[in-house]
Design a protein around this motif. Structure first.
Motif, mmCIF file in Angstrom:
data_model
loop_
_atom_site.group_PDB
_atom_site.id
_atom_site.type_symbol
_atom_site.label_atom_id
_atom_site.label_comp_id
_atom_site.label_asym_id
_atom_site.label_seq_id
_atom_site.Cartn_x
_atom_site.Cartn_y
_atom_site.Cartn_z
ATOM 1 N N LEU A 203 31.625 60.213 17.750
ATOM 2 C CA LEU A 203 30.968 59.322 16.781
ATOM 3 C C LEU A 203 30.808 57.927 17.363
ATOM 4 C CD1 LEU A 203 29.945 58.979 13.829
ATOM 5 C CD2 LEU A 203 32.272 58.266 13.245
ATOM 6 N N PHE A 204 31.852 57.423 18.005
ATOM 7 C CA PHE A 204 31.774 56.095 18.616
ATOM 8 C C PHE A 204 30.726 56.085 19.735
ATOM 9 C CE2 PHE A 204 33.136 52.346 20.936
ATOM 10 C CZ PHE A 204 33.539 51.502 19.913
ATOM 11 N N GLY A 205 30.647 57.169 20.494
ATOM 12 C CA GLY A 205 29.633 57.261 21.534
ATOM 13 C C GLY A 205 28.230 57.241 20.962
ATOM 14 N N TYR A 206 28.051 57.865 19.801
ATOM 15 C CA TYR A 206 26.738 57.828 19.137
ATOM 16 C C TYR A 206 26.401 56.407 18.703
ATOM 17 C CZ TYR A 206 23.224 58.425 15.489
ATOM 18 O OH TYR A 206 22.100 58.292 14.718
ATOM 19 N N PHE A 207 27.398 55.684 18.183
ATOM 20 C CA PHE A 207 27.182 54.281 17.807
ATOM 21 C C PHE A 207 26.726 53.471 19.024
ATOM 22 C CE2 PHE A 207 30.465 54.449 14.109
ATOM 23 C CZ PHE A 207 29.573 55.208 13.382
ATOM 24 N N GLN A 208 27.386 53.683 20.157
ATOM 25 C CA GLN A 208 27.024 52.935 21.353
ATOM 26 C C GLN A 208 25.623 53.317 21.843
ATOM 27 O OE1 GLN A 208 30.464 53.879 23.840
ATOM 28 N NE2 GLN A 208 31.242 51.806 23.574
ATOM 29 N N ALA A 209 25.246 54.584 21.686
ATOM 30 C CA ALA A 209 23.901 55.000 22.084
ATOM 31 C C ALA A 209 22.848 54.305 21.225
ATOM 32 C CB ALA A 209 23.767 56.526 21.959
#
Length: 729
Positions: A203-209
């Motif tokens: 989820l955090f990786g999606y936010f960063q994307a």
């Protein structure tokens, strides 16, 4: 119909600012849209309020046009032209514009807007967030009909999806889920904790994307810019006023020159680039550079593009900084500082929790074995947490550090960028290599990478962040992850001057990542694979939209407006679904007595190898016999660390297997070392003594295989530690 009042509004009220409770339309910059435009504005602030039917106008324009002109006005919303008309400034009574004279034209007045013009503005224009409306005006000479200038302004209504409440909610949820995974793991539910942590990191990786989309130099519709701005906190781009003062002082003290774009807003307009940077703006900028001293010119090239009229154009990373209220020369230090604060606060939090656990156990507020593994090996756990934080912050620091190499805000900041970028890259690369070496050693010894990766608590706590979310046979997948992050960061940081290059590069990167994730399916189970593949698919779709925004297909503006809305609604719905899935799964874990039962056990049989410290501290004869049967060293060795020169379950076992002088020695393993002692220690179990002596109980039956457990294993094929892990064949 009367268009004169509407023409005044269209000409004078243009770019968006969206900041008030009462209905209004605002504009704060006037952009050129024609090469060699003879009319520009360094300051352009217009606010129209329908409640009093007036527009407040504050303009400082520069004109090289002389004579009578006619304004050709076109008003469009989301790329669709809704009004097209001509306005004669002489008939409209626009003072100073009839006739047009060369020189600087300051205008500051209130312009009444007629009811007819106001009635043509739909009510939704005052309420729909991030209104994508544009006014374009061509200045045509009355006698020849030739266009001598073109100006364009964007209109805003003060409503936006860039909300501080959304940012806080997203950050708090992501943080709480990560903390919850740590607590669940400390309570001994490793399977549930691994699933929660994997979901939180994805989820955090999606936010960063999402944040990375906003950092590209591609011209995007207002709603996309604002949506991606909601996620910039995940890249450390957070404004704190007193910190900005410190960063400015630090930059000047270390030989840099700070930009002062926010100090100039009362006299200079800033164009938040929505479409491709106009050639006219670049030409004006180049002409202006020739008349400015070299030091100032260097600052303009490094900080923001400044046109010859004096206004600024911000795009890409600079655009994100401006929208966040941060000077572009302070952006690197802002991201770096918040990453360091995140690490320091985490260390203090872990240390405080360790102290509370010890106090609570001493006061008997909790059971003596609660968080026992964390309390006994909290330093190793802390190392693993720091490695995990390094992985979380790596996308952020990669982009900011590489971008700093192109900006050179000050020599000291460049040194910091070198230290953090190469330090974090080397750290994660070395950690990944350690995992691969451990896994290969496990495969060589046990034909199963999961054996050592999950049976050694210190290796699991320290390096598990790199592989626990993947299936055991995909232990190496952290290397593709790091490669994906660094290549993506390079495109964003180094290609800021070419949005098209960024769009094409990101499309190829996201396509490759989606194919790799879909074909290899490296995550630990079906649900986790589905979760991550869905994120990869959305990122790929976003990269397609980004390519469309770059105007590489020369599509009509209406397409960009529609695609912008689709991107916003698609990602908003998807983000909501991801959040609900993560929140619900986390809450359900705390409602179950045994949360591990909610998840299927991994096909790599990792649960069979995971041995908590409380399980391994036992020194019963049964433990020693089980260790002997498996060929392991008996008992748990607190000093075990596979990345040191200490003995480990792998190094000792490997030595026994490769040392020809010991090939005939019995494979007994106690807590002692075989080095310097050719007589291996005897098993603590005496076959002549009953294993569980009891009053009047029968003696233990002798094993049909005597003291040779290898014979039993040979008859029953694979080791019980290898069965069920996919290595039986």
């Amino acid at each position: 119909m009367r268009f004169s009042s509407l023409g005044r509004l269209a000409l004078l009220a243009s770019l968006p600012a969206f900041v008030a409770a009462e209905p209004m339309l605002t504009s704060n910059s006037l952009n050129t849209c024609q090469d060699d435009s003879s009319f520009t504005a360094s300051l352009f602030n217009v606010v129209y309020t329908p409640n009093n039917n007036s527009a407040s106008v504050d303009i400082v324009a520069t004109s090289s046009v002389e004579g009578n002109v006619v304004f050709d006005v076109a008003i469009s919303a989301y790329g669709y032209q809704i009004i097209r008309t001509t306005v004669d400034p002489c008939k409209a009574g626009l003072a100073g514009l009839c006739p047009m004279t060369a020189g600087k034209i300051p205008l500051n007045f209130n312009l009444p807007v007629g009811a007819d013009a106001a009635s043509q503005i739909p009510g939704i224009a005052y309420n729909f967030p991030d209104l994508d409306a544009t006014v374009r005006v061509f200045l045509n000479m009355t006698d020849t009909g030739k266009s001598v200038a073109c100006v364009e302004a964007d209109i805003s209504n003060g409503k936006t999806v860039d909300l501080i409440g959304v940012k806080w909610a997203l950050a708090v949820i992501a943080g709480l889920v990560l903390v919850a995974s740590a607590i669940v793991n400390g309570l001994g539910h490793s399977n549930a904790a691994a699933h929660i942590a994997s979901g939180a990191l994805s989820l955090f990786g999606y936010f960063q994307a999402q944040a990375m989309i906003g950092l590209t130099a591609v011209h995007m519709p207002p709603v996309v810019r604002s949506w991606t701005q909601d996620f910039q906190w995940s890249m450390g781009i957070i404004k704190v006023e007193f910190m900005q003062d410190i960063f400015t002082w630090y930059q000047r003290a270390t030989g840099g020159t700070a930009s002062t774009i926010f100090d100039s807003l009362t006299t200079v307009s800033v164009q938040v680039e929505k479409r491709a940077i106009p050639d006219a703006a670049v030409n004006l900028y180049r002409r202006g550079v020739a008349a400015v001293p070299r030091v100032a010119t260097s600052l303009m090239r490094r900080a923001n593009v400044q046109t010859g009229s004096g206004s600024y154009i911000v795009y890409g990373i600079q655009r994100v900084a401006f929208k966040a209220g941060i000077e572009t020369t302070n952006l690197f230090m802002t991201g770096l500082t918040f990453f360091c604060l995140f690490v320091v606060l985490t260390i203090l939090g872990v240390a405080a929790f360790k102290g509370w656990c010890e106090l609570a156990a001493k006061k008997k507020w909790i059971k003596p074995d609660t968080f026992l593994e964390f309390r006994n090996g909290w330093l190793t756990v802390l190392k693993g947490i720091l490695f995990r934080l390094t992985l979380i912050g790596y996308p952020q620091m990669t982009i900011l550090c590489l971008w700093e190499f192109t900006q050179v805000d000050s020599p000291a900041e460049v040194v910091l960028a070198v230290f953090f970028f190469f330090g974090m890259t080397a750290t994660l690369g070395w950690a990944a290599s350690k995992v691969i070496r451990i896994a290969r050693r496990s495969v060589a010894m046990h034909r199963n990478p999961a054996y050592i990766l999950f049976s050694d608590p210190q290796a699991l706590n320290k390096w598990g962040f790199l592989y626990i979310q993947f299936r055991a046979s995909a232990y190496y997948f952290i290397l593709p992850v790091l490669g994906y992050l660094i290549i993506k960061g390079m495109f964003i940081a180094f290609a800021q001057k070419s949005g098209t290059a960024q769009a094409v590069g990101l499309l190829l990167i996201e396509a490759g990542w989606l194919v790799a994730a879909s074909v290899m399916r490296p995550w630990m189970d079906k649900s986790t694979n589905t979760f991550n593949i869905a994120i990869a698919a959305i990122n790929f779709i976003n990269s397609i939209f980004l390519l469309i925004f770059s105007d590489v297909f020369s599509q009509p503006p209406l397409v960009n407006g529609v695609i912008g809305l689709i991107l916003f609604f698609l990602n908003a719905i998807f983000a909501l679904v991801l959040l609900l899935m993560v929140i619900v799964s986390t809450i359900l874990v705390f409602w179950r007595n045994n949360p591990d039962t909610r998840y299927q056990f991994m096909a790599d049989d990792r649960a069979s190898f995971m041995k908590s410290q409380s399980q391994l501290t036992g020194t019963t004869e049964l433990d020693a016999l089980a260790a002997t049967a498996r060929g392991d060293k008996g008992g748990y060795k607190p000093g075990l660390d596979l990345d040191d020169d200490n003995e480990s379950i792998s190094s000792e076992s490997m030595r026994r297997r490769t040392d020809t002088s010991l090939m005939g020695a019995p494979n007994h393993a106690g807590s002692g070392s075989l080095r310097g002692n050719m007589n291996p220690p005897r098993s603590p179990v005496d076959p002549s003594v009953p294993l569980f002596p009891a009053a009047g109980g029968p003696p233990r039956a002798p094993s049909p295989y005597g003291n040779n457990p290898a014979a039993f294993r040979a008859q029953h094929n694979a080791s019980p530690w290898q069965r069920g892990a996919g290595y039986d064949h």
